[in-house]
Design a protein around this motif. Structure first.
Motif, PDB file in Angstrom:
ATOM      1  N   LEU A  19       0.808  -1.219   0.000  1.00  0.00           N
ATOM      2  CA  LEU A  19       0.000   0.000   0.000  1.00  0.00           C
ATOM      3  C   LEU A  19       0.842   1.271   0.000  1.00  0.00           C
ATOM      4  CD1 LEU A  19      -2.767  -1.027   2.577  1.00  0.00           C
ATOM      5  CD2 LEU A  19      -2.976  -0.913   0.099  1.00  0.00           C
ATOM      6  N   ILE A  20       2.142   1.127   0.231  1.00  0.00           N
ATOM      7  CA  ILE A  20       3.034   2.301   0.287  1.00  0.00           C
ATOM      8  C   ILE A  20       3.401   2.712  -1.131  1.00  0.00           C
ATOM      9  CG2 ILE A  20       5.242   3.159   1.121  1.00  0.00           C
ATOM     10  CD1 ILE A  20       5.088   1.108   3.364  1.00  0.00           C
ATOM     11  N   PRO A  21       3.146   3.979  -1.508  1.00  0.00           N
ATOM     12  CA  PRO A  21       3.529   4.433  -2.864  1.00  0.00           C
ATOM     13  C   PRO A  21       5.042   4.325  -3.056  1.00  0.00           C
ATOM     14  CG  PRO A  21       1.997   5.970  -1.841  1.00  0.00           C
ATOM     15  CD  PRO A  21       2.415   5.016  -0.767  1.00  0.00           C
ATOM     16  N   GLY A  22       5.428   3.854  -4.228  1.00  0.00           N
ATOM     17  CA  GLY A  22       6.827   3.629  -4.525  1.00  0.00           C
ATOM     18  C   GLY A  22       7.263   2.200  -4.300  1.00  0.00           C
ATOM     19  N   ILE A  23       6.522   1.461  -3.474  1.00  0.00           N
ATOM     20  CA  ILE A  23       6.815   0.038  -3.251  1.00  0.00           C
ATOM     21  C   ILE A  23       5.811  -0.830  -4.015  1.00  0.00           C
ATOM     22  CG2 ILE A  23       7.015  -1.795  -1.551  1.00  0.00           C
ATOM     23  CD1 ILE A  23       7.932   0.218   0.473  1.00  0.00           C
ATOM     24  N   SER A  56      -6.069  -0.354  -8.715  1.00  0.00           N
ATOM     25  CA  SER A  56      -5.788  -1.079  -7.485  1.00  0.00           C
ATOM     26  C   SER A  56      -4.283  -1.123  -7.253  1.00  0.00           C
ATOM     27  CB  SER A  56      -6.353  -2.504  -7.555  1.00  0.00           C
ATOM     28  OG  SER A  56      -5.992  -3.246  -6.412  1.00  0.00           O
ATOM     29  N   ARG A  57      -3.858  -0.792  -6.027  1.00  0.00           N
ATOM     30  CA  ARG A  57      -2.444  -0.864  -5.669  1.00  0.00           C
ATOM     31  C   ARG A  57      -2.213  -2.191  -4.937  1.00  0.00           C
ATOM     32  NH1 ARG A  57       1.380   2.980  -5.350  1.00  0.00           N
ATOM     33  NH2 ARG A  57      -0.196   4.627  -5.544  1.00  0.00           N
ATOM     34  N   GLY A  58      -1.978  -3.240  -5.685  1.00  0.00           N
ATOM     35  CA  GLY A  58      -1.872  -4.558  -5.070  1.00  0.00           C
ATOM     36  C   GLY A  58      -0.793  -5.433  -5.671  1.00  0.00           C
ATOM     37  N   TRP A  59       0.230  -4.862  -6.310  1.00  0.00           N
ATOM     38  CA  TRP A  59       1.255  -5.669  -6.974  1.00  0.00           C
ATOM     39  C   TRP A  59       2.653  -5.218  -6.563  1.00  0.00           C
ATOM     40  CZ3 TRP A  59      -3.360  -4.698  -9.281  1.00  0.00           C
ATOM     41  CH2 TRP A  59      -4.015  -5.782  -9.889  1.00  0.00           C
ATOM     42  N   PHE A  60       3.545  -6.173  -6.425  1.00  0.00           N
ATOM     43  CA  PHE A  60       4.979  -5.930  -6.385  1.00  0.00           C
ATOM     44  C   PHE A  60       5.530  -6.255  -7.771  1.00  0.00           C
ATOM     45  CE2 PHE A  60       4.594  -7.071  -1.744  1.00  0.00           C
ATOM     46  CZ  PHE A  60       4.842  -5.779  -1.287  1.00  0.00           C
ATOM     47  N   VAL A  61       6.343  -5.387  -8.320  1.00  0.00           N
ATOM     48  CA  VAL A  61       6.950  -5.622  -9.632  1.00  0.00           C
ATOM     49  C   VAL A  61       8.450  -5.753  -9.433  1.00  0.00           C
ATOM     50  CG1 VAL A  61       7.298  -4.742 -11.959  1.00  0.00           C
ATOM     51  CG2 VAL A  61       5.124  -4.338 -10.791  1.00  0.00           C
ATOM     52  N   ILE A  62       8.990  -6.940  -9.744  1.00  0.00           N
ATOM     53  CA  ILE A  62      10.412  -7.230  -9.578  1.00  0.00           C
ATOM     54  C   ILE A  62      10.923  -7.819 -10.881  1.00  0.00           C
ATOM     55  CG2 ILE A  62      12.133  -8.525  -8.275  1.00  0.00           C
ATOM     56  CD1 ILE A  62      10.173  -8.627  -5.958  1.00  0.00           C
ATOM     57  N   ALA A  63      11.872  -7.118 -11.506  1.00  0.00           N
ATOM     58  CA  ALA A  63      12.499  -7.575 -12.757  1.00  0.00           C
ATOM     59  C   ALA A  63      11.463  -7.845 -13.841  1.00  0.00           C
ATOM     60  CB  ALA A  63      13.350  -8.808 -12.514  1.00  0.00           C
ATOM     61  N   GLY A  64      10.439  -7.008 -13.892  1.00  0.00           N
ATOM     62  CA  GLY A  64       9.419  -7.146 -14.909  1.00  0.00           C
ATOM     63  C   GLY A  64       8.318  -8.130 -14.588  1.00  0.00           C
ATOM     64  N   PHE A  65       8.426  -8.842 -13.472  1.00  0.00           N
ATOM     65  CA  PHE A  65       7.398  -9.804 -13.074  1.00  0.00           C
ATOM     66  C   PHE A  65       6.587  -9.218 -11.917  1.00  0.00           C
ATOM     67  CE2 PHE A  65      10.558 -12.430 -15.132  1.00  0.00           C
ATOM     68  CZ  PHE A  65       9.790 -13.303 -15.886  1.00  0.00           C
ATOM     69  N   SER A  66       5.283  -9.288 -12.047  1.00  0.00           N
ATOM     70  CA  SER A  66       4.397  -8.758 -11.010  1.00  0.00           C
ATOM     71  C   SER A  66       3.902  -9.901 -10.118  1.00  0.00           C
ATOM     72  CB  SER A  66       3.203  -8.031 -11.640  1.00  0.00           C
ATOM     73  OG  SER A  66       2.459  -8.896 -12.465  1.00  0.00           O
ATOM     74  N   MET A  67       3.699  -9.569  -8.853  1.00  0.00           N
ATOM     75  CA  MET A  67       3.261 -10.563  -7.876  1.00  0.00           C
ATOM     76  C   MET A  67       2.264  -9.923  -6.925  1.00  0.00           C
ATOM     77  SD  MET A  67       3.734 -11.756  -4.502  1.00  0.00           S
ATOM     78  CE  MET A  67       5.310 -11.129  -3.961  1.00  0.00           C
ATOM     79  N   GLN A  68       1.154 -10.612  -6.657  1.00  0.00           N
ATOM     80  CA  GLN A  68       0.122 -10.128  -5.752  1.00  0.00           C
ATOM     81  C   GLN A  68       0.300 -10.760  -4.373  1.00  0.00           C
ATOM     82  OE1 GLN A  68      -3.459 -10.873  -8.431  1.00  0.00           O
ATOM     83  NE2 GLN A  68      -4.174  -9.108  -7.264  1.00  0.00           N
ATOM     84  N   PRO A  69       0.611  -9.972  -3.362  1.00  0.00           N
ATOM     85  CA  PRO A  69       0.733 -10.568  -2.021  1.00  0.00           C
ATOM     86  C   PRO A  69      -0.595 -11.073  -1.471  1.00  0.00           C
ATOM     87  CG  PRO A  69       0.911  -8.179  -1.922  1.00  0.00           C
ATOM     88  CD  PRO A  69       0.944  -8.542  -3.368  1.00  0.00           C
ATOM     89  N   SER A  70      -1.710 -10.570  -1.994  1.00  0.00           N
ATOM     90  CA  SER A  70      -3.009 -11.051  -1.504  1.00  0.00           C
ATOM     91  C   SER A  70      -3.220 -12.527  -1.841  1.00  0.00           C
ATOM     92  CB  SER A  70      -4.142 -10.205  -2.107  1.00  0.00           C
ATOM     93  OG  SER A  70      -4.078 -10.194  -3.524  1.00  0.00           O
ATOM     94  N   GLU A  71      -2.640 -13.003  -2.950  1.00  0.00           N
ATOM     95  CA  GLU A  71      -2.738 -14.427  -3.272  1.00  0.00           C
ATOM     96  C   GLU A  71      -2.014 -15.276  -2.236  1.00  0.00           C
ATOM     97  OE1 GLU A  71      -4.371 -15.996  -5.535  1.00  0.00           O
ATOM     98  OE2 GLU A  71      -4.959 -14.490  -7.007  1.00  0.00           O
TER      99      GLU A  71
END
Length: 509
Positions: free
Chosen positions: A133-137, A144-159
């Motif tokens: 939920l923190i902008p920039g992270i 919806s702000r619900g994804w982490f993007v690392i090296a072009g791959f997105s991941m939903q922590p809610s899953e």
């Protein structure tokens, strides 16, 4: 014929030919013999490893069909965005490989280790929900702000939160012995922890993941034996909360209005649902052919994701759509079969809840594609494009397969050295038989000591008369035994032997 069969059975078992050959004894022997299945399919269902083979085969079929349909439905979107028709499909393949690795890891995990790490995993996912939920992270997409993007791959922590909550909730309720737990033990701290996770997911906002986590919570409470009135109250509260969330935001309320009145705004809020119905209608009974659909040519938004069932109906027709639904029905049967045959309450509760979660998501996705439900954004498990969803679903299926290997009959067969080709290929360790933990055994012992003894009811007049009759007959039998030797002493036949066995069981049992 029955007496001859009985004699053969007795001779084959112990070689004693001096046993009783009366027709009554023969019928008892035939009745005690286990009933053999009449068909090969029935015999296969009764095998110890059938549940394990079924869940593996269903997962393989659903995953393969999902990859094929993602490739077919995402080519146009991938080419428009990146100039290559393989981009979305390539990411899906990579996430599927990650999911298969997680599935294999879950197959090898000891049950005690899963239970030991349950709370730590759930607490970690709560921290991830806060960080996203923190902008920039966390990254915002589709409002919806619900994804982490690392090296072009997105991941939903809610899953990950859904999986961790299902494991921790099953561990918590199993440790408190579902059939003996009080209402307070069942609801606290499970419900407050779920409220915290739901509040963080609503803050993203993500209505689909909120509904999925609510299904898991209700599944845990239902299979744990929550009283019906409390469960119905919880279900009513969840429906009211969902209705409030549905009308709280502009785009969600537009979806509800377009569902209630599809012709109100066919070019805006109702466009996606209307195009999905057109795709299903174009498919007919046998479909236009794999890869030959037209709705994915930018006529149907999110054709590779939320509305992939419409592409299946268009390209594979009614036959393909019903075949997919039959696979999910077989998945439901297998999941409940594993839960019913499990001796471990943790595995039983986790498997039943996971089955309800997957089938609930499938029902909602298919429901809003065909127009029975408002659009919520829930993906079709193992079929829709979505890396984190596919990986986490495969992880849970691995846990279900692990539970299938821990069925009592499967444990006995594998530990007795019976060969199973699938276990040999995967090099899986031998499953351990279920034994309650020390904490569970101590809690059961303390709870049984606290339970007061039930007061005995005074005998009714009819019972007093029956007792007097039985006492008179017993005194007569004793007198006959003293003066005439007694029937039981003179004729120590089948009834005398049976009475002796009963007394022996009462003495030593």
């Amino acid at each position: 014929m029955k007496s001859a069969l009985a004699r053969l059975l007795r001779r084959g078992s112990n070689g004693d030919q001096s046993t009783d050959d009366t027709p009554q004894a023969a019928s008892e022997t035939v009745a005690k013999a286990p009933a053999e299945p009449r068909t090969r399919f029935g015999a296969w269902l009764n095998r110890p490893m059938t549940s394990f083979h079924l869940i593996i085969a269903i997962a393989a079929l659903l995953t393969t069909l999902g990859l094929i349909m993602v490739l077919s439905a995402s080519g146009v979107r991938s080419y428009d965005d990146d100039g290559s028709a393989w981009t979305i499909f390539g990411r899906q393949v990579l996430w599927t490989i990650v999911g298969l690795g997680a599935c294999y890891l879950a197959l090898r995990l000891p049950v005690r280790f899963m239970r030991r790490m349950a709370f730590t995993g759930f607490a970690t996912t709560i921290v991830m929900l806060v960080l996203v939920l923190i902008p920039g992270i966390g990254k915002e997409a589709n409002g919806s702000r619900g994804w982490f993007v690392i090296a072009g791959f997105s991941m939903q922590p809610s899953e990950l939160t859904k999986i961790a909550f299902a494991i921790w909730g099953a561990h918590l309720l199993a440790a408190r012995r579902m059939e003996r737990a009080t209402l307070r033990e069942m609801l606290i701290p499970l419900v407050p922890a779920a409220v915290i996770a739901l509040a963080l997911i609503v803050a993203q906002p993500d209505l689909g993941q909120t509904v999925s986590l609510s299904i898991i919570l209700l599944g845990l409470l239902w299979y744990a034996g929550l009283p019906l009135r409390v469960f119905l109250s919880s279900l009513f509260a969840a429906i009211v909360a969902g209705a409030i969330l549905a009308v709280s935001a502009g785009y969600r309320s537009d979806r509800v209005r377009s569902w209630l009145d599809p012709g109100q705004d066919p070019q805006d809020s109702g466009y996606q649902a209307r195009q999905a119905k057109y795709a299903l209608a174009n498919g007919g009974v046998f479909g236009d052919g794999l890869g030959q659909g037209t709705a994915k040519w930018n006529y149907l938004p999110n054709a590779h994701n939320d509305f992939i069932f419409a592409i299946i109906g268009e390209e594979l027709g009614l036959v393909g759509a019903l075949g997919l639904l039959a696979l999910f029905g077989l998945f439901a049967y297998t999941g409940m079969r594993i839960a019913r045959r499990s001796a471990d309450p943790f595995l039983r509760l986790l498997t039943a809840t996971t089955t309800m979660w997957v089938i609930g998501q499938s029902f909602i996705n298919v429901g809003y594609v065909i127009g029975l439900l408002p659009v919520t954004g829930i993906q079709l498990p193992l079929i829709s494009a979505g890396g984190t969803s596919t990986a986490t679903t495969l992880l849970m299926i691995g846990m279900m397969a692990n539970a299938a290997r821990h069925e009592p009959e499967a444990v006995a067969a594998l530990r007795a050295g019976r060969d199973d080709r699938m276990n040999r290929i995967l090099r899986l360790p031998l499953p351990a038989p279920y034994t309650p933990t020390r904490v569970e055994a101590l809690r059961d012992r303390l709870r049984s000591q606290r339970q007061p003894a039930k007061p005995s009811k005074p005998p009714r007049p009819a019972d007093r008369k029956a007792d007097r009759r039985s006492s008179r007959s017993a005194s007569k039998g004793q007198a006959g035994g003293r003066h005439h030797g007694g029937a039981q002493q003179r004729y120590p036949g089948r009834h005398g032997r049976g009475r002796g066995r009963v007394l022996e069981g009462q003495r030593y049992g």
